[in-house]
Design an enzyme around this catalytic site. Sequence first.
Site, PDB file in Angstrom:
ATOM      1  N   CYS A   2      -2.339   6.052   9.851  1.00 43.87           N
ATOM      2  CA  CYS A   2      -3.850   5.114  11.142  1.00 43.87           C
ATOM      3  C   CYS A   2      -4.299   6.871  11.742  1.00 43.87           C
ATOM      4  O   CYS A   2      -3.627   8.235  11.553  1.00 43.87           O
ATOM      5  CB  CYS A   2      -2.641   4.787  12.028  1.00 43.87           C
ATOM      6  SG  CYS A   2      -2.010   2.787  11.821  1.00 43.87           S
ATOM      7  N   ARG A  28      -7.876   7.440   8.105  1.00 41.06           N
ATOM      8  CA  ARG A  28      -6.623   7.019   7.520  1.00 41.06           C
ATOM      9  C   ARG A  28      -6.532   5.911   7.837  1.00 41.06           C
ATOM     10  O   ARG A  28      -5.283   5.659   8.274  1.00 41.06           O
ATOM     11  CB  ARG A  28      -6.215   8.302   9.142  1.00 41.06           C
ATOM     12  CG  ARG A  28      -6.896   9.940   8.610  1.00 41.06           C
ATOM     13  CD  ARG A  28      -5.572  10.365  10.270  1.00 41.06           C
ATOM     14  NE  ARG A  28      -4.496   9.851  10.420  1.00 41.06           N
ATOM     15  CZ  ARG A  28      -3.831  10.800   9.208  1.00 41.06           C
ATOM     16  NH1 ARG A  28      -3.991  11.986   8.856  1.00 41.06           N
ATOM     17  NH2 ARG A  28      -1.902  10.445   9.771  1.00 41.06           N
ATOM     18  N   TRP A  75      -4.996   1.463   9.655  1.00 41.10           N
ATOM     19  CA  TRP A  75      -4.207   1.284   8.197  1.00 41.10           C
ATOM     20  C   TRP A  75      -2.904   0.440   8.768  1.00 41.10           C
ATOM     21  O   TRP A  75      -1.839   0.488   8.698  1.00 41.10           O
ATOM     22  CB  TRP A  75      -3.933   2.248   8.279  1.00 41.10           C
ATOM     23  CG  TRP A  75      -3.937   1.812   6.249  1.00 41.10           C
ATOM     24  CD1 TRP A  75      -2.562   1.857   5.693  1.00 41.10           C
ATOM     25  CD2 TRP A  75      -5.059   0.765   5.338  1.00 41.10           C
ATOM     26  NE1 TRP A  75      -3.236   1.814   4.531  1.00 41.10           N
ATOM     27  CE2 TRP A  75      -4.235   1.150   4.088  1.00 41.10           C
ATOM     28  CE3 TRP A  75      -6.078   1.705   5.379  1.00 41.10           C
ATOM     29  CZ2 TRP A  75      -5.007   0.784   3.404  1.00 41.10           C
ATOM     30  CZ3 TRP A  75      -6.785   0.707   4.666  1.00 41.10           C
ATOM     31  CH2 TRP A  75      -6.541   0.639   3.046  1.00 41.10           C
ATOM     32  N   ASN A 101       1.376   6.223  15.299  1.00 38.08           N
ATOM     33  CA  ASN A 101       0.586   6.173  13.979  1.00 38.08           C
ATOM     34  C   ASN A 101       2.403   6.664  13.135  1.00 38.08           C
ATOM     35  O   ASN A 101       3.005   7.263  13.811  1.00 38.08           O
ATOM     36  CB  ASN A 101       0.037   7.355  13.014  1.00 38.08           C
ATOM     37  CG  ASN A 101      -0.260   8.175  12.238  1.00 38.08           C
ATOM     38  OD1 ASN A 101       0.129   6.860  11.179  1.00 38.08           O
ATOM     39  ND2 ASN A 101      -0.579   8.986  11.322  1.00 38.08           N
ATOM     40  N   GLY A 102       2.706   5.970  12.221  1.00 36.90           N
ATOM     41  CA  GLY A 102       3.875   6.113  11.793  1.00 36.90           C
ATOM     42  C   GLY A 102       4.654   4.699  11.592  1.00 36.90           C
ATOM     43  O   GLY A 102       3.928   3.481  11.691  1.00 36.90           O
ATOM     44  N   GLU A 479       0.143   7.848 -17.311  1.00 38.06           N
ATOM     45  CA  GLU A 479      -0.551   8.568 -15.519  1.00 38.06           C
ATOM     46  C   GLU A 479      -0.991   9.909 -16.172  1.00 38.06           C
ATOM     47  O   GLU A 479      -1.948   9.974 -15.469  1.00 38.06           O
ATOM     48  CB  GLU A 479       0.384   8.048 -15.194  1.00 38.06           C
ATOM     49  CG  GLU A 479       0.122   8.873 -13.848  1.00 38.06           C
ATOM     50  CD  GLU A 479      -1.401   7.993 -13.071  1.00 38.06           C
ATOM     51  OE1 GLU A 479      -1.357   7.221 -13.522  1.00 38.06           O
ATOM     52  OE2 GLU A 479      -1.413   8.174 -11.811  1.00 38.06           O
ATOM     53  N   LYS A 483      -5.622  10.615 -15.590  1.00 39.52           N
ATOM     54  CA  LYS A 483      -5.549  12.146 -15.005  1.00 39.52           C
ATOM     55  C   LYS A 483      -6.694  12.368 -15.390  1.00 39.52           C
ATOM     56  O   LYS A 483      -8.141  12.467 -15.146  1.00 39.52           O
ATOM     57  CB  LYS A 483      -4.887  12.587 -13.109  1.00 39.52           C
ATOM     58  CG  LYS A 483      -3.815  12.095 -12.812  1.00 39.52           C
ATOM     59  CD  LYS A 483      -4.588  10.624 -11.918  1.00 39.52           C
ATOM     60  CE  LYS A 483      -4.347   9.340 -12.614  1.00 39.52           C
ATOM     61  NZ  LYS A 483      -4.945   8.875 -11.788  1.00 39.52           N
ATOM     62  N   GLU A 486      -9.915   9.957 -16.602  1.00 41.34           N
ATOM     63  CA  GLU A 486     -10.375  10.019 -15.744  1.00 41.34           C
ATOM     64  C   GLU A 486     -11.220  10.771 -14.822  1.00 41.34           C
ATOM     65  O   GLU A 486     -12.500  10.384 -14.634  1.00 41.34           O
ATOM     66  CB  GLU A 486      -9.996   9.390 -13.976  1.00 41.34           C
ATOM     67  CG  GLU A 486      -9.201   7.678 -14.821  1.00 41.34           C
ATOM     68  CD  GLU A 486      -8.701   7.787 -12.897  1.00 41.34           C
ATOM     69  OE1 GLU A 486      -8.497   7.000 -12.542  1.00 41.34           O
ATOM     70  OE2 GLU A 486      -7.753   8.684 -12.781  1.00 41.34           O
ATOM     71  N   HIS A 502       4.319   8.390 -36.058  1.00 40.32           N
ATOM     72  CA  HIS A 502       3.392   7.681 -36.818  1.00 40.32           C
ATOM     73  C   HIS A 502       1.868   7.502 -36.439  1.00 40.32           C
ATOM     74  O   HIS A 502       1.033   6.204 -36.415  1.00 40.32           O
ATOM     75  CB  HIS A 502       3.735   5.622 -36.221  1.00 40.32           C
ATOM     76  CG  HIS A 502       5.324   5.839 -35.757  1.00 40.32           C
ATOM     77  ND1 HIS A 502       6.066   5.561 -37.488  1.00 40.32           N
ATOM     78  CD2 HIS A 502       6.494   5.920 -35.533  1.00 40.32           C
ATOM     79  CE1 HIS A 502       6.859   5.692 -37.238  1.00 40.32           C
ATOM     80  NE2 HIS A 502       8.259   6.008 -36.062  1.00 40.32           N
ATOM     81  N   LYS A 602     -13.390   3.218  -7.270  1.00 36.37           N
ATOM     82  CA  LYS A 602     -11.738   3.093  -6.782  1.00 36.37           C
ATOM     83  C   LYS A 602     -11.468   0.962  -6.860  1.00 36.37           C
ATOM     84  O   LYS A 602     -10.301   1.086  -6.590  1.00 36.37           O
ATOM     85  CB  LYS A 602     -12.050   2.642  -5.115  1.00 36.37           C
ATOM     86  CG  LYS A 602     -10.385   2.896  -4.294  1.00 36.37           C
ATOM     87  CD  LYS A 602     -10.013   4.805  -4.383  1.00 36.37           C
ATOM     88  CE  LYS A 602      -8.958   4.915  -4.033  1.00 36.37           C
ATOM     89  NZ  LYS A 602      -8.118   5.743  -5.809  1.00 36.37           N
TER      90      LYS A 602
HETATM   91  C1  G6P Z   1      -9.936   1.843 -11.129  1.00 37.57           C
HETATM   92  C2  G6P Z   1      -9.481   2.508  -9.555  1.00 37.57           C
HETATM   93  C3  G6P Z   1      -8.302   2.802 -10.804  1.00 37.57           C
HETATM   94  C4  G6P Z   1      -7.378   1.885  -9.953  1.00 37.57           C
HETATM   95  C5  G6P Z   1      -7.267   0.891 -10.532  1.00 37.57           C
HETATM   96  C6  G6P Z   1      -6.707  -0.176 -10.144  1.00 37.57           C
HETATM   97  O1  G6P Z   1     -10.168   1.021 -12.217  1.00 37.57           O
HETATM   98  O2  G6P Z   1     -10.189   3.637 -10.383  1.00 37.57           O
HETATM   99  O3  G6P Z   1      -7.512   4.078  -9.715  1.00 37.57           O
HETATM  100  O4  G6P Z   1      -5.731   2.409 -10.789  1.00 37.57           O
HETATM  101  O5  G6P Z   1      -8.845   0.695 -10.207  1.00 37.57           O
HETATM  102  O6  G6P Z   1      -6.743  -0.568  -8.741  1.00 37.57           O
HETATM  103  P1  G6P Z   1      -5.697  -1.574  -7.922  1.00 37.57           P
HETATM  104  O7  G6P Z   1      -6.327  -1.136  -6.688  1.00 37.57           O
HETATM  105  O8  G6P Z   1      -5.647  -2.874  -8.347  1.00 37.57           O
HETATM  106  O9  G6P Z   1      -4.342  -0.347  -7.547  1.00 37.57           O
END
Ligand code: G6P
Length: 607
Positions: A2, A28, A75, A101-102, A479, A483, A486, A502, A602
């Site tokens: 927060c 935040r 948050w 916050n915490g 993962e 990155k 993306e 394979h 996002k």
């Molecule tokens: C989009 C974002 C990713 C995220 C995915 C799932 O593709 O660009 O960064 O991992 O959605 O989003 P979620 O909110 O369900 O984790």
Amino acid sequence: MCGIFGCVIKDGQAVRLITDGLKRLEYRGYDSIGVATIVDGGLHVRKDKGKLEEVVEGLRINEMEGTIGMGHTRWATHGAPSRVNAHPHIDGSGNIALIHNGVIENYMELKDELIEKGHIFVSRTDTEVIPHLIEEELTSDIGMKGAILRVLRRLKGSYAVVVLSTHEPDRVYCARHESPLVIGVSDNGAFCASDVPAMLPYTNQVSYLRNGEMAVLTLDGYEVVKVIDGSLVERNLEEITWSLEMAEKQGYTHFMLKEIYEQPESLRDGLRLQEQYLNLLTQFLDRGKDVFLTAAGTSYHSCLAASYIFSKLSRLTTIPVVSSEFIERYGSTVGIDSVVLAVSQSGETYDTLKAIDHARMRAATVLGITNTVGSTLTRVSRAYLIQQSGPEIGVAATKTFTSQVIVLSQMALRLAKQKGKLSQDELDEFEEKLTLIPSWVEDTIQSNSGYIEALAEKYQDDKLFLFLGRGISAATALEGRLKLLEITYVPSLAYPAGESKHGPISVIEDGVACIFICPRGDTHPNIIGSIMEMKARGARIISICEEGDEEVKRLSDDFIEMPRGIPEELSPVPYVVPLQLLAYHLAVLKELDPDMPRNLAKSVTVP
Ligand code: G6P
């Protein structure tokens, strides 16, 4: 996570500064807003759920009087966004207001104790116990400072708090433990906030409070004391030379980098789960005949990693499935005996919500892990856990992955305990290692970031990358590759290393970069074989291995050394961090904006 802001100023209206400061703290949290001031000895509080502008306008917050005050942008972690759960929280007498916050880990036991003494609670937050505890301590005549210090010593967990009270209407008390808090001073008064940008328009003379410190702000300046014994701390102010734009990212050039560096903190919060919900979710998991883990993007990779952890630690078979495939693949088999655990940072991803809608229609038990209290996922799940990593602004998820994996690991361990699947020694060891993860991530960042930046320079013109790992490291490889894909758009492949012969091996020719994820553990001997296969065909090997792993280092052109002692089952969290950093630096070198990659969003809320 927060945002908090407090001030006491000589002229003008405190509230204008507070709402302005909160605007810069919205990153935040932004689900609820609240402000408190003291005027003529009386406490005034206005708060509600909603976006800053809406609440400020709706409640006419900017018309509030007062030269002392504080504000909070929330948050949610404990209790959904609502007016009663919004901060500030007030004690029973109505004289003490507090923002926080915490996460207070022991709030349940403190609350029970206070209820027994007759205190009445109105919210579902962990925070509300703090002003009530202060009220209780004040009955023993030790003054505000003494009462607050006594209460702080009883809190377990993380906090940055600001306290206002009609008993001392000219003082702002603030303190921190494992949640950030900065104080600042100008000719016009004194300020405190979660970070520097909130106060930068008013002062660039600041001091970062350290863990276990409390500050008292007055018109004459500030005093810092240690929470443990109340002793005075000598603390000079430092001058901040950042521009406002830089300060919003706390000096980092991009939100993604800031969020990568935030992971030790977000992981510490991720370890502070609410016990009763952790137990509830694992009990549901245990009852499932089939257990599906469904998610999209990075969250799917967390599920993939978790499927190994559930299998190894809790001896539970789980089926990870990308949510857009769930209905086609398992729609006809999911049923009343199934448990579907949906993982989603936003809690709003269309495909994930569709998958669980279908599962609910067929009477399955739907559980959730999300970062967003109040999201659709929290509303439709039978029970959910919050990953507690705070808002993530960079489109490429970073702290989301590490927080989700740490939450899922705790579920797996809890299940192992409930089912008696691990010996006491093994349980103790894993539990101890879990608590070490935040510092492993910290060490990894500190000791490798410069080296990884140099590595990015070396590989910046490469046209293809392979990411390979065995066992759980296959999830880390996927993962890491996501990155890179993306934010740099560089073509790349990620595979379980054993499967690389394979197919993927056909793309190897002289100089192709192959990134191997090689934690110590059961898969270590096999990964050596995979490295040799690729090396024999001319690949350039970059490996991420344990410090002192001479065998891997000898075979590698470049290597990133990780702290010793990380168990393979928990390795995705620290081992993904160098991959996040590598992708970030490559994007920057290519003059791309890592925070806003092309064509990506996002949160994907459409089919
Ligand atoms: C989009 C974002 C990713 C995220 C995915 C799932 O593709 O660009 O960064 O991992 O959605 O989003 P979620 O909110 O369900 O984790």
